[in-house]
Design a protein around this motif. Structure first.
Motif, PDB file in Angstrom:
ATOM      1  N   ARG A 135      -3.087   6.261  -0.976  1.00  0.00           N
ATOM      2  CA  ARG A 135      -3.681   7.506  -0.508  1.00  0.00           C
ATOM      3  C   ARG A 135      -2.800   8.645  -0.981  1.00  0.00           C
ATOM      4  O   ARG A 135      -1.587   8.604  -0.775  1.00  0.00           O
ATOM      5  N   LEU A 136      -3.408   9.635  -1.610  1.00  0.00           N
ATOM      6  CA  LEU A 136      -2.672  10.806  -2.101  1.00  0.00           C
ATOM      7  C   LEU A 136      -3.071  12.020  -1.275  1.00  0.00           C
ATOM      8  O   LEU A 136      -4.249  12.380  -1.222  1.00  0.00           O
ATOM      9  N   ILE A 137      -2.105  12.623  -0.622  1.00  0.00           N
ATOM     10  CA  ILE A 137      -2.334  13.833   0.182  1.00  0.00           C
ATOM     11  C   ILE A 137      -1.758  15.015  -0.587  1.00  0.00           C
ATOM     12  O   ILE A 137      -0.559  15.031  -0.901  1.00  0.00           O
ATOM     13  N   VAL A 138      -2.606  16.000  -0.890  1.00  0.00           N
ATOM     14  CA  VAL A 138      -2.138  17.188  -1.601  1.00  0.00           C
ATOM     15  C   VAL A 138      -2.454  18.423  -0.746  1.00  0.00           C
ATOM     16  O   VAL A 138      -3.613  18.635  -0.375  1.00  0.00           O
ATOM     17  N   ALA A 139      -1.447  19.206  -0.436  1.00  0.00           N
ATOM     18  CA  ALA A 139      -1.657  20.465   0.282  1.00  0.00           C
ATOM     19  C   ALA A 139      -1.420  21.625  -0.675  1.00  0.00           C
ATOM     20  O   ALA A 139      -0.528  21.583  -1.509  1.00  0.00           O
ATOM     21  N   LYS A 140      -2.282  22.649  -0.535  1.00  0.00           N
ATOM     22  CA  LYS A 140      -2.236  23.797  -1.437  1.00  0.00           C
ATOM     23  C   LYS A 140      -2.297  25.075  -0.615  1.00  0.00           C
ATOM     24  O   LYS A 140      -3.192  25.226   0.214  1.00  0.00           O
ATOM     25  N   GLY A 141      -1.395  25.996  -0.883  1.00  0.00           N
ATOM     26  CA  GLY A 141      -1.357  27.241  -0.115  1.00  0.00           C
ATOM     27  C   GLY A 141      -2.604  28.082  -0.262  1.00  0.00           C
ATOM     28  O   GLY A 141      -3.070  28.698   0.673  1.00  0.00           O
ATOM     29  N   GLY A 142      -3.164  28.104  -1.468  1.00  0.00           N
ATOM     30  CA  GLY A 142      -4.353  28.914  -1.730  1.00  0.00           C
ATOM     31  C   GLY A 142      -5.599  28.060  -1.890  1.00  0.00           C
ATOM     32  O   GLY A 142      -5.632  26.900  -1.501  1.00  0.00           O
ATOM     33  N   GLY A 143      -6.641  28.687  -2.447  1.00  0.00           N
ATOM     34  CA  GLY A 143      -7.884  27.981  -2.736  1.00  0.00           C
ATOM     35  C   GLY A 143      -8.087  27.905  -4.237  1.00  0.00           C
ATOM     36  O   GLY A 143      -7.804  28.870  -4.951  1.00  0.00           O
ATOM     37  N   TYR A 144      -8.557  26.785  -4.727  1.00  0.00           N
ATOM     38  CA  TYR A 144      -8.691  26.581  -6.168  1.00  0.00           C
ATOM     39  C   TYR A 144     -10.071  26.068  -6.568  1.00  0.00           C
ATOM     40  O   TYR A 144     -10.267  25.594  -7.679  1.00  0.00           O
ATOM     41  N   ALA A 158       0.859  -1.186   0.000  1.00  0.00           N
ATOM     42  CA  ALA A 158       0.000   0.000   0.000  1.00  0.00           C
ATOM     43  C   ALA A 158       0.893   1.232   0.000  1.00  0.00           C
ATOM     44  O   ALA A 158       2.081   1.148   0.365  1.00  0.00           O
ATOM     45  N   TYR A 159       0.320   2.365  -0.384  1.00  0.00           N
ATOM     46  CA  TYR A 159       1.142   3.549  -0.681  1.00  0.00           C
ATOM     47  C   TYR A 159       0.522   4.831  -0.145  1.00  0.00           C
ATOM     48  O   TYR A 159      -0.694   5.029  -0.254  1.00  0.00           O
ATOM     49  N   ILE A 160       1.379   5.668   0.391  1.00  0.00           N
ATOM     50  CA  ILE A 160       0.970   7.025   0.780  1.00  0.00           C
ATOM     51  C   ILE A 160       1.875   8.000   0.035  1.00  0.00           C
ATOM     52  O   ILE A 160       3.109   7.896   0.135  1.00  0.00           O
ATOM     53  N   PHE A 161       1.269   8.925  -0.680  1.00  0.00           N
ATOM     54  CA  PHE A 161       2.023   9.967  -1.385  1.00  0.00           C
ATOM     55  C   PHE A 161       1.632  11.311  -0.784  1.00  0.00           C
ATOM     56  O   PHE A 161       0.465  11.705  -0.870  1.00  0.00           O
ATOM     57  N   ALA A 162       2.572  11.995  -0.175  1.00  0.00           N
ATOM     58  CA  ALA A 162       2.305  13.281   0.481  1.00  0.00           C
ATOM     59  C   ALA A 162       3.033  14.363  -0.300  1.00  0.00           C
ATOM     60  O   ALA A 162       4.247  14.546  -0.136  1.00  0.00           O
ATOM     61  N   VAL A 163       2.305  15.044  -1.177  1.00  0.00           N
ATOM     62  CA  VAL A 163       2.946  15.948  -2.141  1.00  0.00           C
ATOM     63  C   VAL A 163       2.231  17.295  -2.210  1.00  0.00           C
ATOM     64  O   VAL A 163       1.033  17.377  -2.450  1.00  0.00           O
ATOM     65  N   PRO A 164       2.941  18.364  -1.998  1.00  0.00           N
ATOM     66  CA  PRO A 164       2.334  19.700  -2.082  1.00  0.00           C
ATOM     67  C   PRO A 164       2.115  20.138  -3.529  1.00  0.00           C
ATOM     68  O   PRO A 164       2.675  19.562  -4.468  1.00  0.00           O
ATOM     69  N   LEU A 165       1.289  21.161  -3.686  1.00  0.00           N
ATOM     70  CA  LEU A 165       1.246  21.948  -4.920  1.00  0.00           C
ATOM     71  C   LEU A 165       2.260  23.078  -4.729  1.00  0.00           C
ATOM     72  O   LEU A 165       2.243  23.752  -3.698  1.00  0.00           O
ATOM     73  N   TYR A 166       3.124  23.267  -5.709  1.00  0.00           N
ATOM     74  CA  TYR A 166       4.133  24.325  -5.623  1.00  0.00           C
ATOM     75  C   TYR A 166       4.065  25.182  -6.876  1.00  0.00           C
ATOM     76  O   TYR A 166       4.165  24.657  -7.989  1.00  0.00           O
ATOM     77  N   ASN A 167       3.951  26.474  -6.700  1.00  0.00           N
ATOM     78  CA  ASN A 167       3.897  27.398  -7.848  1.00  0.00           C
ATOM     79  C   ASN A 167       2.870  26.956  -8.886  1.00  0.00           C
ATOM     80  O   ASN A 167       3.171  26.897 -10.089  1.00  0.00           O
ATOM     81  N   TYR A 168       1.680  26.630  -8.395  1.00  0.00           N
ATOM     82  CA  TYR A 168       0.542  26.230  -9.245  1.00  0.00           C
ATOM     83  C   TYR A 168       0.811  24.951 -10.022  1.00  0.00           C
ATOM     84  O   TYR A 168       0.051  24.615 -10.933  1.00  0.00           O
ATOM     85  N   GLY A 169       1.854  24.245  -9.669  1.00  0.00           N
ATOM     86  CA  GLY A 169       2.205  23.044 -10.416  1.00  0.00           C
ATOM     87  C   GLY A 169       2.674  21.927  -9.507  1.00  0.00           C
ATOM     88  O   GLY A 169       2.529  21.986  -8.275  1.00  0.00           O
ATOM     89  N   VAL A 170       3.264  20.951 -10.140  1.00  0.00           N
ATOM     90  CA  VAL A 170       3.683  19.752  -9.423  1.00  0.00           C
ATOM     91  C   VAL A 170       4.952  19.996  -8.617  1.00  0.00           C
ATOM     92  O   VAL A 170       5.692  20.954  -8.857  1.00  0.00           O
ATOM     93  N   SER A 171       5.200  19.113  -7.669  1.00  0.00           N
ATOM     94  CA  SER A 171       6.489  19.062  -6.990  1.00  0.00           C
ATOM     95  C   SER A 171       7.540  18.623  -7.997  1.00  0.00           C
ATOM     96  O   SER A 171       7.422  17.567  -8.619  1.00  0.00           O
ATOM     97  N   GLN A 172       8.584  19.446  -8.162  1.00  0.00           N
ATOM     98  CA  GLN A 172       9.663  19.075  -9.098  1.00  0.00           C
ATOM     99  C   GLN A 172      10.297  17.753  -8.683  1.00  0.00           C
ATOM    100  O   GLN A 172      10.736  16.960  -9.525  1.00  0.00           O
TER     101      GLN A 172
END
Lengths: 219, 219
Positions: free
Chosen positions: B131-140, B88-102
């Motif tokens: 499970r994919l966790i995405v955090a975003k600084g703003g609202g979209y 099983a997998y957990i991916f904890a990845v932010p949104l950065y500069n309106y795009g993906v984590s480099q």
């Protein structure tokens, strides 16, 4: 004297479609009074530690910074200087794995750490002309099975148009993998048409860019 | 014995929302017979030369490969092994500069160079839970001024769902920058609600993941 900035993100040198199209654009724009700055991210990608170094470096006293922080801050200033010193821009970036070029994303992330390009500030290069060349191995148009799978071009345009406020013309070339992919054999005539159209468009845009710089220099 | 794979892509350690939410998910999933493998791309990103090294390395005789090619091929096998060995997998990845984590993009690019995950092959981890966790600084969301500016989540889902064929549940948390951004002050109550909801959802998903692994192990 005008200055043209060219960024390449293809990891290939030989056989790269973005490089070929950008070469034609540059050749059509070339003039004795036009200097060219090249940032070749495909050949020499920025270190993957540079971005975090530039983000956290300013919170550390200068004499206590890690090598990654020093390098990140230096590189951020360098790539920001390159953009500021240029009058027009060519970005030659492939779509990779249905998404953005990792190296171009790393470049944008790093650029936006420089105070002159920081989020919330007015872009210091707003209104300057740019050409964006995007090459895609497959097809992503409305009729394609993978319509909607191009997750790169929208973000490229977002950053160049809405964040950096450049005046961007987009030159796309699809089906670039048809010639080397047996399952795409029937698409080869269309691929050849696409490439010829993108090359012709690049040459037109090279001439229009050159004309625009001439007018600006004379004004 | 079941094995859980956790990937972190936040460049922050302290104060990272994706890490906090993933911590809660892991804590709720924890059992004596569950081992955890961590790939922390935020803390230790893959070298930016690894991908091209892994792409071009196989075309070079083994004894003539560059250090970058050797390293790229070794790292590609390592990260592919990590995925294959997990249930099983957990991916904890932010949104950065309106795009993906480099760093996450670099990881996917490298992974897909390994023959076992090569495009065109059936995903060897198809059907496994993630499970994919995405955090975003703003609202979209639909009402937000920057609706449509989240160019990351769609690609993350594309790769995990459509390419790796994982069974993904998405846990999103928006407005994470509200507490430190004066212009977002009025959004702080909503941000606190979002965080509490994401944390609760992570705990639920930790329990459901744990239950699913128990059933699979008993079957």
């Amino acid at each position: 004297m005008s200055s043209l900035f060219r960024l390449d993100a293809s990891i290939r040198q030989d056989g790269s479609f973005t490089r070929d199209i950008a070469d034609r654009l540059v050749a059509a724009a070339a003039r004795p009074d036009l200097s060219i700055t090249i940032r070749d991210l495909g050949n020499a990608p920025l270190p993957s530690t540079a971005w975090a170094g530039a983000v956290f470096g300013p919170y550390t006293p200068a004499d206590q910074r890690t090598p990654e922080q020093v390098e990140g801050l230096t590189l951020a200033a360098t790539i920001a200087d390159e953009l500021l010193a240029s009058d027009a821009y060519i970005f030659a970036v492939p779509l990779y794995n249905y998404g953005v070029s990792q190296h171009f994303k790393a470049w944008i992330d790093l650029l936006l750490t420089d105070a002159r390009f920081a989020p919330g500030t007015e872009s210091p290069i707003a209104g300057r002309p740019a050409r964006l060349i995007v090459a895609k191995g497959g097809g992503y148009g409305p009729q394609a099975p993978r319509h909607g799978w191009d997750h790169a071009t929208g973000w490229y345009m977002r950053m160049l148009v809405d964040v950096l406020k450049l005046e961007v013309e987009l030159i796309e070339c699809e089906l670039t993998l048809a010639d080397v992919t047996p399952a795409m054999e029937s698409l080869r005539p269309q691929a050849a048409q696409n490439l010829a159209a993108a090359q012709a468009r690049a040459e037109e845009h090279g001439r229009s860019l050159s004309a625009r710089l001439t007018i600006a220099a004379a004004a």
